[in-house]
Design a protein around this motif. Structure first.
Motif, PDB file in Angstrom:
ATOM      1  N   TYR A 251      42.070 -11.526  92.512  1.00  0.00           N
ATOM      2  CA  TYR A 251      41.220 -10.383  92.848  1.00  0.00           C
ATOM      3  C   TYR A 251      41.910  -9.328  93.688  1.00  0.00           C
ATOM      4  CZ  TYR A 251      37.722 -13.799  91.462  1.00  0.00           C
ATOM      5  OH  TYR A 251      36.998 -14.717  90.774  1.00  0.00           O
ATOM      6  N   VAL A 252      43.238  -9.421  93.853  1.00  0.00           N
ATOM      7  CA  VAL A 252      43.891  -8.541  94.838  1.00  0.00           C
ATOM      8  C   VAL A 252      43.664  -7.057  94.588  1.00  0.00           C
ATOM      9  CG1 VAL A 252      45.677 -10.038  95.762  1.00  0.00           C
ATOM     10  CG2 VAL A 252      46.062  -8.835  93.610  1.00  0.00           C
ATOM     11  N   THR A 253      43.470  -6.665  93.332  1.00  0.00           N
ATOM     12  CA  THR A 253      43.313  -5.229  93.083  1.00  0.00           C
ATOM     13  C   THR A 253      41.845  -4.819  93.040  1.00  0.00           C
ATOM     14  OG1 THR A 253      43.395  -5.640  90.730  1.00  0.00           O
ATOM     15  CG2 THR A 253      45.462  -5.021  91.787  1.00  0.00           C
ATOM     16  N   ARG A 254      40.965  -5.779  93.316  1.00  0.00           N
ATOM     17  CA  ARG A 254      39.541  -5.445  93.271  1.00  0.00           C
ATOM     18  C   ARG A 254      39.093  -4.827  94.607  1.00  0.00           C
ATOM     19  NH1 ARG A 254      34.886  -9.434  90.990  1.00  0.00           N
ATOM     20  NH2 ARG A 254      36.248  -9.467  89.185  1.00  0.00           N
ATOM     21  N   PHE A 255      38.121  -3.906  94.545  1.00  0.00           N
ATOM     22  CA  PHE A 255      37.580  -3.351  95.786  1.00  0.00           C
ATOM     23  C   PHE A 255      36.793  -4.434  96.517  1.00  0.00           C
ATOM     24  CE2 PHE A 255      37.919   0.750  93.434  1.00  0.00           C
ATOM     25  CZ  PHE A 255      38.820   1.338  94.306  1.00  0.00           C
ATOM     26  N   ALA A 256      36.942  -4.466  97.825  1.00  0.00           N
ATOM     27  CA  ALA A 256      36.285  -5.510  98.613  1.00  0.00           C
ATOM     28  C   ALA A 256      34.769  -5.455  98.413  1.00  0.00           C
ATOM     29  CB  ALA A 256      36.640  -5.361 100.084  1.00  0.00           C
ATOM     30  N   GLY A 257      34.237  -4.255  98.212  1.00  0.00           N
ATOM     31  CA  GLY A 257      32.800  -4.101  98.017  1.00  0.00           C
ATOM     32  C   GLY A 257      32.294  -4.763  96.743  1.00  0.00           C
ATOM     33  N   ARG A 258      33.227  -5.042  95.810  1.00  0.00           N
ATOM     34  CA  ARG A 258      32.821  -5.640  94.533  1.00  0.00           C
ATOM     35  C   ARG A 258      32.930  -7.161  94.535  1.00  0.00           C
ATOM     36  NH1 ARG A 258      33.261  -2.119  89.987  1.00  0.00           N
ATOM     37  NH2 ARG A 258      32.413  -0.119  90.670  1.00  0.00           N
ATOM     38  N   LEU A 259      33.324  -7.746  95.663  1.00  0.00           N
ATOM     39  CA  LEU A 259      33.469  -9.201  95.719  1.00  0.00           C
ATOM     40  C   LEU A 259      32.118  -9.850  95.995  1.00  0.00           C
ATOM     41  CD1 LEU A 259      36.644  -9.506  97.982  1.00  0.00           C
ATOM     42  CD2 LEU A 259      36.561  -9.827  95.515  1.00  0.00           C
ATOM     43  N   SER A 260      31.971 -11.121  95.586  1.00  0.00           N
ATOM     44  CA  SER A 260      30.756 -11.868  95.928  1.00  0.00           C
ATOM     45  C   SER A 260      30.842 -12.312  97.381  1.00  0.00           C
ATOM     46  CB  SER A 260      30.633 -13.084  95.023  1.00  0.00           C
ATOM     47  OG  SER A 260      31.645 -14.004  95.360  1.00  0.00           O
ATOM     48  N   GLY A 261      29.716 -12.777  97.920  1.00  0.00           N
ATOM     49  CA  GLY A 261      29.658 -13.164  99.334  1.00  0.00           C
ATOM     50  C   GLY A 261      30.734 -14.159  99.722  1.00  0.00           C
ATOM     51  N   GLY A 262      30.924 -15.172  98.872  1.00  0.00           N
ATOM     52  CA  GLY A 262      31.910 -16.210  99.176  1.00  0.00           C
ATOM     53  C   GLY A 262      33.324 -15.654  99.248  1.00  0.00           C
ATOM     54  N   TRP A 263      33.653 -14.784  98.298  1.00  0.00           N
ATOM     55  CA  TRP A 263      35.001 -14.206  98.293  1.00  0.00           C
ATOM     56  C   TRP A 263      35.186 -13.231  99.429  1.00  0.00           C
ATOM     57  CZ3 TRP A 263      38.813 -16.455  96.199  1.00  0.00           C
ATOM     58  CH2 TRP A 263      38.634 -17.245  95.053  1.00  0.00           C
ATOM     59  N   LYS A 264      34.115 -12.499  99.760  1.00  0.00           N
ATOM     60  CA  LYS A 264      34.203 -11.598 100.925  1.00  0.00           C
ATOM     61  C   LYS A 264      34.562 -12.391 102.160  1.00  0.00           C
ATOM     62  CE  LYS A 264      31.244  -7.738  99.871  1.00  0.00           C
ATOM     63  NZ  LYS A 264      29.937  -7.144 100.002  1.00  0.00           N
ATOM     64  N   GLN A 265      33.890 -13.527 102.294  1.00  0.00           N
ATOM     65  CA  GLN A 265      34.113 -14.328 103.472  1.00  0.00           C
ATOM     66  C   GLN A 265      35.544 -14.866 103.506  1.00  0.00           C
ATOM     67  OE1 GLN A 265      33.553 -18.153 102.864  1.00  0.00           O
ATOM     68  NE2 GLN A 265      32.114 -18.551 104.531  1.00  0.00           N
ATOM     69  N   ARG A 266      36.059 -15.276 102.351  1.00  0.00           N
ATOM     70  CA  ARG A 266      37.450 -15.734 102.304  1.00  0.00           C
ATOM     71  C   ARG A 266      38.407 -14.612 102.675  1.00  0.00           C
ATOM     72  NH1 ARG A 266      38.933 -19.871  97.944  1.00  0.00           N
ATOM     73  NH2 ARG A 266      37.241 -21.357  98.211  1.00  0.00           N
ATOM     74  N   LEU A 267      38.112 -13.430 102.168  1.00  0.00           N
ATOM     75  CA  LEU A 267      38.977 -12.290 102.482  1.00  0.00           C
ATOM     76  C   LEU A 267      38.910 -11.982 103.980  1.00  0.00           C
ATOM     77  CD1 LEU A 267      40.831  -9.964 101.775  1.00  0.00           C
ATOM     78  CD2 LEU A 267      38.838  -8.628 101.102  1.00  0.00           C
ATOM     79  N   ALA A 268      37.682 -12.011 104.524  1.00  0.00           N
ATOM     80  CA  ALA A 268      37.529 -11.732 105.959  1.00  0.00           C
ATOM     81  C   ALA A 268      38.311 -12.762 106.766  1.00  0.00           C
ATOM     82  CB  ALA A 268      36.048 -11.766 106.344  1.00  0.00           C
ATOM     83  N   LEU A 269      38.243 -14.000 106.340  1.00  0.00           N
ATOM     84  CA  LEU A 269      38.981 -15.055 107.044  1.00  0.00           C
ATOM     85  C   LEU A 269      40.490 -14.803 106.927  1.00  0.00           C
ATOM     86  CD1 LEU A 269      38.654 -17.714 108.621  1.00  0.00           C
ATOM     87  CD2 LEU A 269      38.936 -18.905 106.454  1.00  0.00           C
ATOM     88  N   ALA A 270      40.925 -14.448 105.707  1.00  0.00           N
ATOM     89  CA  ALA A 270      42.350 -14.167 105.506  1.00  0.00           C
ATOM     90  C   ALA A 270      42.793 -13.025 106.410  1.00  0.00           C
ATOM     91  CB  ALA A 270      42.622 -13.835 104.044  1.00  0.00           C
ATOM     92  N   CYS A 271      41.970 -11.968 106.511  1.00  0.00           N
ATOM     93  CA  CYS A 271      42.316 -10.832 107.366  1.00  0.00           C
ATOM     94  C   CYS A 271      42.409 -11.262 108.831  1.00  0.00           C
ATOM     95  CB  CYS A 271      41.286  -9.711 107.222  1.00  0.00           C
ATOM     96  SG  CYS A 271      41.366  -8.877 105.644  1.00  0.00           S
ATOM     97  N   ALA A 272      41.483 -12.131 109.236  1.00  0.00           N
ATOM     98  CA  ALA A 272      41.458 -12.553 110.640  1.00  0.00           C
ATOM     99  C   ALA A 272      42.613 -13.501 110.962  1.00  0.00           C
ATOM    100  CB  ALA A 272      40.124 -13.216 110.965  1.00  0.00           C
ATOM    101  N   MET A 273      43.188 -14.135 109.906  1.00  0.00           N
ATOM    102  CA  MET A 273      44.249 -15.125 110.119  1.00  0.00           C
ATOM    103  C   MET A 273      45.641 -14.547 109.916  1.00  0.00           C
ATOM    104  SD  MET A 273      42.873 -18.323 110.385  1.00  0.00           S
ATOM    105  CE  MET A 273      44.372 -19.142 109.898  1.00  0.00           C
TER     106      MET A 273
END
Lengths: 374, 320
Positions: B127-149
């Motif tokens: 999903y790297v080229t997808r807009f964050a707004g288009r991700l599902s809740g679970g993937w958003k959370q993974r991305l947020a975690l990745a950003c925080a880590m």
């Protein structure tokens, strides 16, 4: 600790936002140009061809020879446009009340006879006072025509006037309206784009919760604010150049000074507006609130900056307030450079005042910014 | 060195004390669950530990660094994931990662390597080229975690990380947390879910700004305050749950009774035996299917502690 830590990251992100939101950016660039075009084409502050009704009693059908001379003179000033001849006081009155005419001229039945007898002949000029500039112009011109007519009759063979006053309008010889108000409008248009877009961009982050996230990172408040300002600064300078271009080539307003100097000095003005945008965003919690707060800064800029009403004529207290309105200085700069060909030696105090204001507001905003998240 | 330590951490807003003398010690590699009702002061504590909010009193050290003295040094060591998943919807997954990396001063090959490893551990590659707004809740959370880590923090604060995401994504997040804590990262997690609380290695419960329980889940269950020496706990399965509950609450010897699905959890005094209770319910015309002895669940623990604390506050004449 580097007070600008994280600046490049914020600038990177802001330019991505701007690129994604290119429609909004285009819109905010074009709107002022459209407004300017409309205003530039529509507004003419010179009063000409005021609709006028005439009630001439001095002759049976079309007045007397004397009254026709007088009416011709009035017509020739280009100020009065006789739209109707009426035949009673009542009709004269009704035409004014109905708004068909703004001036009513009544020449009494004894006009020609009194002139012949060497007495004072009277002419009544009724002026609709609901528009002050129209009324003022009508009274002035009518009085002047009367004076000239009197003089011509009293000294029939005078070669010329004894005292000849020759007014010359400097900087704007044709008294063109766009020359006068487009340089001022420039300041008002720039205000909208810069203040609002900046305020929105911060408030959006507040609404989404990303601002809180940013404050947990090592980004310094100053870097965050400058990073937010940067893209809108670039946008503001672009806008400024576009407005100048339109003004010069569409409306043919000559620029007597250096356009480069003008753009350079206006960066100070942009800077102040951007910091005001940031300050607004520290107070507002929603985009609606931001819009309302930004409007509060827009209105004084229009009315107290000298854009519409001359600052010299304001009551002292408002003159004082007008010194706190950034647009006052900007209008001084734009009119100075564009109309009077002023240069840095005359204008640096205005630029300095703007710059100092910007720095003060930025520091104030930085203080509020750090406390904002609480 | 302890990961987080606070002494008498206090925060007042005007006359209101939001956090009242909190003492916490969190060891490295722990998954520390910070629980409490809404408005009890959880987020205020996190904000003070992140240096977002000044403390009124007390001290806090994160990785041995005084938060009051060096909030900037603290910020480079911590990651924070708020319940809103603070992502930029109009930026792609990759751009979000790049931005947060840059914010922490990463650049060039280091940034690249870190992003690669985050993409790998969060499996967000497709999903790297997808807009964050288009991700599902679970993937958003993974991305947020990745950003925080991304900047390799020692301590990660997760403020209700699983609010509003589906059970599968919740399970996957916790699996990921266990993996990471195995590598020595400390997690400070707030949650409302009791099953998540059970997974924590260390729990604290905050109520009205005061920590009223602190320990491992096992230790909390064994608290004498929760199951006093002269009482025992039973689960009763009965056909008319609601009626039975109403009856039980009127009987002497019943300390508390709460419905859990089809059964009732009850705390009885020693004087009232399970058999006696069962007989009395049958006399009242109900069919008792099962009565069995029960260890308190964490929910029992927190409900019991909350009620006790409420009674104490009322005794002191404090407003509820």
């Amino acid at each position: 600790m580097n007070p600008l830590r994280g600046l490049t990251a914020i600038v990177y992100k802001e330019f991505l936002h701007a690129r994604r939101d290119s429609m909004a950016i285009m819109f905010s660039l074009l709107m002022p140009l459209i407004q300017m075009t409309i205003l530039g084409a529509a507004i003419d502050t010179n009063v000409r061809q005021i609709p006028t009704v005439v009630f001439d009693q001095s002759g049976p059908i079309s007045g007397s020879a004397d009254s026709r001379v007088l009416l011709d003179r009035l017509r020739n000033t280009d100020t009065f446009h006789i739209v109707q001849l009426v035949h009673s006081d009542q009709e004269l009155n009704e035409a004014l009340v109905a708004g068909q005419a703004r001036v009513g001229i009544k020449i009494p039945y004894d006009y020609a006879r009194r002139l012949l007898a060497g007495d004072t002949a009277q002419v009544l000029v009724l002026v609709d006072g609901s528009d002050s500039s129209v009324a003022g112009q009508a009274i002035n011109v009518a009085a002047q025509v009367g004076l000239r007519e009197s003089l011509a009759r009293m000294i029939p063979n005078a070669r010329a006037l004894v005292v000849d006053v020759r007014p010359k309008m400097m900087f704007n010889p044709d008294s063109r309206s766009p020359n006068f108000f487009l340089p001022g409008l420039m300041a008002v248009l720039l205000l909208f784009v810069t203040t609002m877009l900046t305020a929105f961009s911060v408030v959006r982050e507040k609404e989404r919760g990303t601002l809180e996230q940013l404050l947990v990172t090592p980004v310094r408040p100053l870097a965050l604010m400058l990073g937010k300002i940067t893209p809108y600064f670039v946008l503001g300078v672009t806008e400024m150049c576009a407005i100048l271009f339109f003004m010069r080539y569409l409306f043919q307003v000559p620029i007597h000074g250096s356009p480069v100097l003008l753009v350079a000095l206006s960066t100070c003005y942009l800077f102040v507006n951007l910091t005001i945008g940031i300050l607004v965003s520290t107070k507002a919690n929603s985009q609606t609130e931001a819009l309302q707060l930004a409007m509060m800064t827009v209105l004084p800029s229009i009315f107290l900056s000298g854009y519409i009403f001359p600052r010299d004529n304001m009551p002292l207290i408002f003159q004082g307030i007008s010194y706190l309105v950034p647009a006052s200085y900007m209008i001084n700069i734009t009119r100075g450079v564009i109309l009077r060909g002023a240069d840095l030696p005359e204008l640096w105090p205005d630029a300095l005042a703007l710059f100092m204001m910007g720095v003060c507001i930025l520091l104030l905003a930085a203080r509020r910014f750090t406390r904002m998240i609480v | 060195m302890t990961a987080i330590r606070t002494t008498d951490l206090t925060r007042r807003f005007g006359t209101f004390t939001a956090v009242d003398g909190v003492n916490l010690t969190v060891e490295p590699g722990e998954i520390f669950g910070f629980l409490g009702p809404n408005g009890s002061g959880k987020t205020t504590v996190i904000k003070m530990l992140c240096g977002l909010l000044p403390m009124s009193e007390g001290n806090a050290w994160v990785d041995g660094i005084d938060v009051r003295q060096h909030p900037d040094l603290v910020r480079t060591r911590i990651g924070y994931m708020s319940q809103k998943f603070a992502l930029y919807d109009d930026l792609t997954v990759l751009e979000n990662l790049r931005f947060y990396g840059k914010v922490y001063g990463l650049h060039g090959p280091t940034l690249h390597t870190r992003i690669e490893s985050m993409i790998e551990s969060s499996h967000i590659g497709p999903y790297v080229t997808r807009f964050a707004g288009r991700l599902s809740g679970g993937w958003k959370q993974r991305l947020a975690l990745a950003c925080a880590m991304l900047h390799d923090p020692l301590i990660l604060y997760l403020d209700e990380p699983t609010a509003g995401i589906d059970p599968v994504a919740r399970r996957q997040l916790w699996d990921l947390l266990f993996q990471l804590s195995g590598r020595g990262i400390t997690f400070f997690v707030t949650t409302h879910y009791m099953d998540e609380a059970e997974r924590c290695s260390h729990l604290a419960y905050i109520y009205h700004g005061k920590v009223i329980a602190d320990g491992t889940p096992t230790a909390l269950r064994a608290l004498p305050d929760v199951t006093p020496p002269d009482t025992h706990r039973y689960e009763i399965t009965v056909d008319e749950t609601t009626q039975a509950l109403a009856l039980l609450r009127t009987w002497p010897g019943v300390r508390s009774a709460t419905i859990f699905g089809r059964s009732i959890h009850t705390l009885l005094e020693q004087s009232l035996s399970a058999e006696a209770l069962s007989t009395r319910l049958q006399e009242a015309g109900m069919v008792v299917e099962e009565v069995r002895s029960l260890l308190p669940s964490l929910e029992d623990v927190f409900v019991e502690l909350t009620l006790r604390r409420q009674r104490e506050l009322e005794a002191l004449g404090a407003p509820k």
